[in-house]
Design a protein around this motif. Sequence first.
Motif, mmCIF file in Angstrom:
data_model
loop_
_atom_site.group_PDB
_atom_site.id
_atom_site.type_symbol
_atom_site.label_atom_id
_atom_site.label_comp_id
_atom_site.label_asym_id
_atom_site.label_seq_id
_atom_site.Cartn_x
_atom_site.Cartn_y
_atom_site.Cartn_z
ATOM 1 N N UNK A 188 -4.688 5.073 8.542
ATOM 2 C CA UNK A 188 -4.881 4.103 9.636
ATOM 3 C C UNK A 188 -3.823 2.995 9.572
ATOM 4 N N UNK A 189 -3.620 2.439 8.376
ATOM 5 C CA UNK A 189 -2.654 1.336 8.264
ATOM 6 C C UNK A 189 -1.232 1.864 8.329
ATOM 7 N N UNK A 190 -0.971 2.999 7.731
ATOM 8 C CA UNK A 190 0.391 3.555 7.773
ATOM 9 C C UNK A 190 0.801 3.817 9.219
ATOM 10 N N UNK A 191 -0.129 4.359 9.980
ATOM 11 C CA UNK A 191 0.174 4.621 11.385
ATOM 12 C C UNK A 191 0.407 3.307 12.133
ATOM 13 N N UNK A 194 6.988 5.653 4.422
ATOM 14 C CA UNK A 194 5.969 4.640 4.109
ATOM 15 C C UNK A 194 5.090 5.197 2.985
ATOM 16 N N UNK A 195 5.134 4.515 1.839
ATOM 17 C CA UNK A 195 4.415 4.981 0.651
ATOM 18 C C UNK A 195 3.083 4.261 0.530
ATOM 19 N N UNK A 196 2.106 4.950 -0.053
ATOM 20 C CA UNK A 196 0.827 4.298 -0.357
ATOM 21 C C UNK A 196 0.790 3.967 -1.847
ATOM 22 N N UNK A 197 0.281 2.800 -2.189
ATOM 23 C CA UNK A 197 0.115 2.443 -3.590
ATOM 24 C C UNK A 197 -1.238 1.809 -3.829
ATOM 25 N N UNK A 198 -1.809 2.078 -4.995
ATOM 26 C CA UNK A 198 -3.110 1.511 -5.360
ATOM 27 C C UNK A 198 -3.981 2.604 -5.940
ATOM 28 N N UNK A 199 -3.972 2.693 -7.298
ATOM 29 C CA UNK A 199 -4.822 3.651 -8.011
ATOM 30 C C UNK A 199 -4.615 5.104 -7.587
ATOM 31 N N UNK A 200 -3.356 5.468 -7.292
ATOM 32 C CA UNK A 200 -3.075 6.887 -7.044
ATOM 33 C C UNK A 200 -3.092 7.618 -8.380
ATOM 34 N N UNK A 227 4.015 9.059 3.265
ATOM 35 C CA UNK A 227 5.189 9.824 2.824
ATOM 36 C C UNK A 227 5.377 9.776 1.313
ATOM 37 N N UNK A 228 4.288 9.540 0.597
ATOM 38 C CA UNK A 228 4.367 9.519 -0.856
ATOM 39 C C UNK A 228 3.675 8.292 -1.416
ATOM 40 N N UNK A 229 3.992 7.968 -2.677
ATOM 41 C CA UNK A 229 3.250 6.890 -3.326
ATOM 42 C C UNK A 229 4.097 6.023 -4.237
ATOM 43 N N UNK A 230 3.609 4.808 -4.419
ATOM 44 C CA UNK A 230 4.136 3.897 -5.438
ATOM 45 C C UNK A 230 3.044 3.842 -6.505
ATOM 46 N N UNK A 231 3.386 4.340 -7.673
ATOM 47 C CA UNK A 231 2.369 4.602 -8.689
ATOM 48 C C UNK A 231 2.526 3.624 -9.849
#
Length: 249
Positions: free
Chosen positions: A184-187, A207-213, A228-232
């Motif tokens: 939702x937020x990435x979009x 656009x990467x997602x991060x937070x407890x991946x 499009x991936x993650x910040x880990x």
Amino acid sequence: MRKNIVAGNWKMNKSLEEGKTLISEIMNTQNSSDCQIIIIPPFIHLSVANEITCNSNIAIGAQDCSANQSGAYTGEVSAQMIKSAGCQYVIVGHSERRAMHNESNNLLNIKVNQALENKLTPIYCCGETLEEREANRHFEVVKQQIQEGLFTLTEEQIKNSVIAYEPVWAIGTGKTASADQAQEIHNYIRTIIADKYGNSVAQEISILYGGSVKPQNAQEIFAKEDVDGGLIGGASLKAEDFIAITKGF
Ligand code: PGA
């Protein structure tokens, strides 16, 4: 069309020896993955990290850069120095720096420019606190972070930037945003960029997602169209977990 990326932010962890070992383990475990792997260790590891990975497809990044070019700024590290150590990426505006070092969107805009001027790709972090989410202000907060941090950039510059959405309430807490919440937020972020720069530019930005991946949830989150991936963070400190996450596409 856009790059899938998994970036490991070590934060303030690992001695130089431990860091070298971890990078070697990652290189030994990794066999071709469908994403750009970025290792982001503390500053003092950067040169050696670049030496170890120079003939691989792993890129190295720094966790922050100075807003200044050079001079009397004790303790700071400039974008130019980071580039000269062989790095390709730099995190700008991680929530820990926003919170603990009072980094404002305007300061971060200067850092993003420093990065781009020195041919580093900024990984610009945004994300709301728990309080802001509970007050239903997350869209507004993220919009302001993106507008003030990035919207002075040219089309070419923003295309050379990466965005990481990291809800503060999910960082290091074990609480992950659901895959639908992330999407939702990435979009939304992609829509804001499209409104300013046009849809084709917005479609090119990772656009990467991060937070407890973790290895257990990466696949579900990365499957979302605008993720499009993650910040880990935590899970990037163990080669096995980090590599498992890179296989999550
Ligand atoms: P975490 O950290 O994976 O430990 O939650 C993510 C980050 O802060 O980049």
